[in-house]
Design an enzyme around this catalytic site. Structure first.
Site, PDB file in Angstrom:
ATOM      1  N   MET A 170      55.011 -79.702 -36.219  1.00 25.25           N
ATOM      2  CA  MET A 170      55.342 -78.740 -35.170  1.00 25.25           C
ATOM      3  C   MET A 170      56.443 -79.275 -34.271  1.00 25.25           C
ATOM      4  SD  MET A 170      51.683 -77.023 -34.057  1.00 25.25           S
ATOM      5  CE  MET A 170      52.458 -76.004 -32.807  1.00 25.25           C
TER       6      MET A 170
ATOM      7  N   TRP B 135      59.652 -79.155 -36.216  1.00 26.70           N
ATOM      8  CA  TRP B 135      60.069 -77.761 -36.372  1.00 26.70           C
ATOM      9  C   TRP B 135      60.932 -77.311 -35.194  1.00 26.70           C
ATOM     10  CZ3 TRP B 135      58.218 -73.722 -33.105  1.00 26.70           C
ATOM     11  CH2 TRP B 135      58.733 -72.455 -33.416  1.00 26.70           C
ATOM     12  N   HIS B 136      60.647 -77.783 -34.000  1.00 24.34           N
ATOM     13  CA  HIS B 136      61.469 -77.413 -32.847  1.00 24.34           C
ATOM     14  C   HIS B 136      62.874 -77.990 -32.962  1.00 24.34           C
ATOM     15  CE1 HIS B 136      57.530 -76.491 -30.914  1.00 24.34           C
ATOM     16  NE2 HIS B 136      58.252 -75.576 -30.308  1.00 24.34           N
ATOM     17  N   GLY B 137      63.022 -79.093 -33.677  1.00 23.65           N
ATOM     18  CA  GLY B 137      64.324 -79.720 -33.844  1.00 23.65           C
ATOM     19  C   GLY B 137      64.158 -81.195 -34.155  1.00 23.65           C
TER      20      GLY B 137
END
Length: 385
Positions: A317, A320-322
Site C-alpha cells: 500500500m 502503491w502511493h509512490g
C-alpha cells in the site's frame, strides 16, 4: 480538466446529468444515456493531454483482452501459472507507471486513474479464478465498469458484481428520487468538506504555520495535526462528490470513510479509512497470502503468518502511493503498528488486562488518533525535507 477540481466541472456535469435526473424520476432506464455522459466527461477530463488519452485507450484494450481471454480459458481449464501470468500482465502498466520516473524515463505508462482501473480489472480476474464470475462478459460490460468516470481518478473502488447489479436495474421513480436526494446531499457534503473546511485548513492554517508556530517542534506538531485533518476533509470531500454523482447515475458506489478519527485501534482505523482500498488489499492481498501459507504449510505459526501478511499488505500500500521514501516508510510504519496491535490483541484475549468502559474507550481513541496523525505526518514527507 481534473475531476471535481473547479466549479466549471460541476456546471458541465450538472447540465449533462439533467436528462439523467429527468429519466430517473420518470422510471426510465438510465443505462444508455449514462454511457453517453461517460464518453463526454472522459473526453473533457483527458482533453488536455493526448498522451494520457492514448495511454488510457491502450490500457483499456489490454485489460479487456486479458480479462476476456482469461474468462474464456477458465471455462475449461484452471492453471495457477496462467492465472499468475494474466494477473501480472494486468498489473504491469501500473508497475511501469511507478518505476519509469525512477529511471528518469518519460512516464508514458501513467495516466489519470490507472491505479483504480487496474484494481477493477484485477478484481474481475481474481473472482473469475474463484468461480464467482463464470459467464463471458461483453466488451460493453467491461469497459462500462472500468471507465465509470465518477470514480475514475481516486475511487472508491467498486466490485464488478455489485456494480453490474445496479447498472442493470431499472429504478422505480420512488427509488430513484431517494437515490437522487442522497446523491445531491453527498455532493453538498463534498463542497463543505473539500472547498470550505479543507481549503480553510490549508489556506489559513498550514500555509501560515511559519507565523503561527513559535518553534521548530511546535511547527511540526501543528503541521502533523493540521495536515491530517486537511487530508481527511480534502479526500473525503472528493469521495463524497464521486459517490454523489454515482448515486445520481443510479450506481450506489461504496462509501470510503466512516468517521475514521474515532477509531479505537489501528485495525479499526483501517476498517474506516479509505475503506474500498483497504478492503481490496485485505481481500486480494492479505487473505490470499494467509490462505496460500496455510494451504502450502510453508509456515505453521498462525501469528507469524498474519504478521507477515500485514507487512506485505502495508508495504504494498505504501509503494502503491509512490516509490518515494516517505511512502515506503509510511507503509512500514503502519505494518509495524498492525503487527504490534496483533500481538497486543492476542495477549489481551488471553490475559484480559486492558480495562474497558467509556473512559478507556476515549483513551483508546485519543491514542489511535495520535498514532494515525503521526503516520500522515510521515506520509506528507515533511520529516524528510
Amino acid at each position: 480538466m481534473t475531476p471535481y477540481s473547479s466549479f466549471l466541472f460541476f456546471i458541465i456535469l450538472g447540465i449533462l446529468l439533467l436528462p439523467t435526473m429527468i429519466l430517473g424520476t420518470m422510471g426510465k432506464r438510465l443505462r444508455y444515456y449514462n454511457v453517453f455522459v461517460s464518453i463526454v466527461v472522459l473526453a473533457i477530463i483527458f482533453s488536455e493531454g493526448n498522451a494520457g488519452f492514448f495511454s488510457l485507450v491502450a490500457f483499456t484494450i489490454l485489460q479487456v483482452v486479458l480479462v476476456k481471454g482469461y474468462i474464456t480459458y477458465r471455462q475449461t481449464k484452471n492453471s495457477s501459472l496462467v492465472f499468475y501470468v494474466i494477473s501480472f500482465l494486468s498489473i504491469l502498466p501500473l508497475i511501469l507507471s511507478k518505476v519509469l520516473p525512477i529511471l528518469a524515463v518519460d512516464n508514458w505508462a501513467s495516466f489519470l486513474g490507472i491505479s483504480y482501473l487496474t484494481f477493477r480489472a484485477v478484481q474481475i480476474i481474481i473472482e473469475t479464478r474463484d468461480g464467482l464470475i463464470k459467464e463471458q462478459l461483453s466488451i460493453f460490460q467491461l469497459v462500462n465498469f472500468m471507465l465509470f468516470y465518477p470514480t475514475i481518478s481516486s475511487g472508491p473502488i467498486d466490485r464488478f458484481r455489485r456494480f453490474q447489479k445496479d447498472e442493470e436495474k431499472c429504478w422505480t421513480p420512488e427509488e430513484y428520487k431517494e437515490l437522487l436526494y442522497k446523491g445531491i446531499n453527498k455532493i453538498f457534503i463534498g463542497f463543505l468538506y473539500k472547498f470550505i473546511i479543507g481549503y480553510s485548513i490549508n489556506t489559513y492554517f498550514i500555509m501560515n504555520l511559519d507565523y503561527i508556530a513559535d518553534g521548530k517542534f511546535s511547527y511540526h506538531l501543528l503541521y502533523m495535526y493540521s495536515y491530517s485533518l486537511y487530508l481527511f476533509f480534502d479526500f473525503a470531500g472528493y469521495t463524497a462528490f464521486a459517490v454523489g454523482v454515482s448515486y445520481i447515475m443510479g450506481i450506489r458506489s461504496p462509501e470510503n470513510f466512516n468517521k475514521p478519527f474515532i477509531s479505537r485501534n489501528i485495525k479499526d482505523f483501517w476498517n474506516r479509512w479509505h475503506m474500498s482500498l483497504s478492503f481490496w488489499f485485505r481481500d486480494y492481498v492479505f487473505m490470499r497470502f494467509v490462505f496460500l501459507m496455510k494451504k502450502k504449510k510453508w509456515i505453521q505459526n498462525k501469528m507469524l503468518v498474519s504478521n507477515l501478511g500485514y507487512a506485505l499488505l502495508f508495504l504494498l500500500m505504501g509503494i502503491w502511493h509512490g516509490v518515494a521514501i516517505q511512502y515506503i516508510i509510511y507503509g512500514a510504519y503502519h505494518a509495524l503498528m498492525m503487527v504490534g496491535f496483533n500481538f497486543f490483541e492476542t495477549w489481551n484475549k488471553k490475559h484480559k488486562r486492558w480495562p474497558t468502559g467509556r473512559v478507556m474507550t476515549f483513551v483508546s481513541i485519543v491514542i489511535t488518533f495520535h498514532v494515525v496523525c503521526f503516520g500522515f505526518y510521515l506520509f506528507s514527507g515533511k520529516p524528510f525535507q
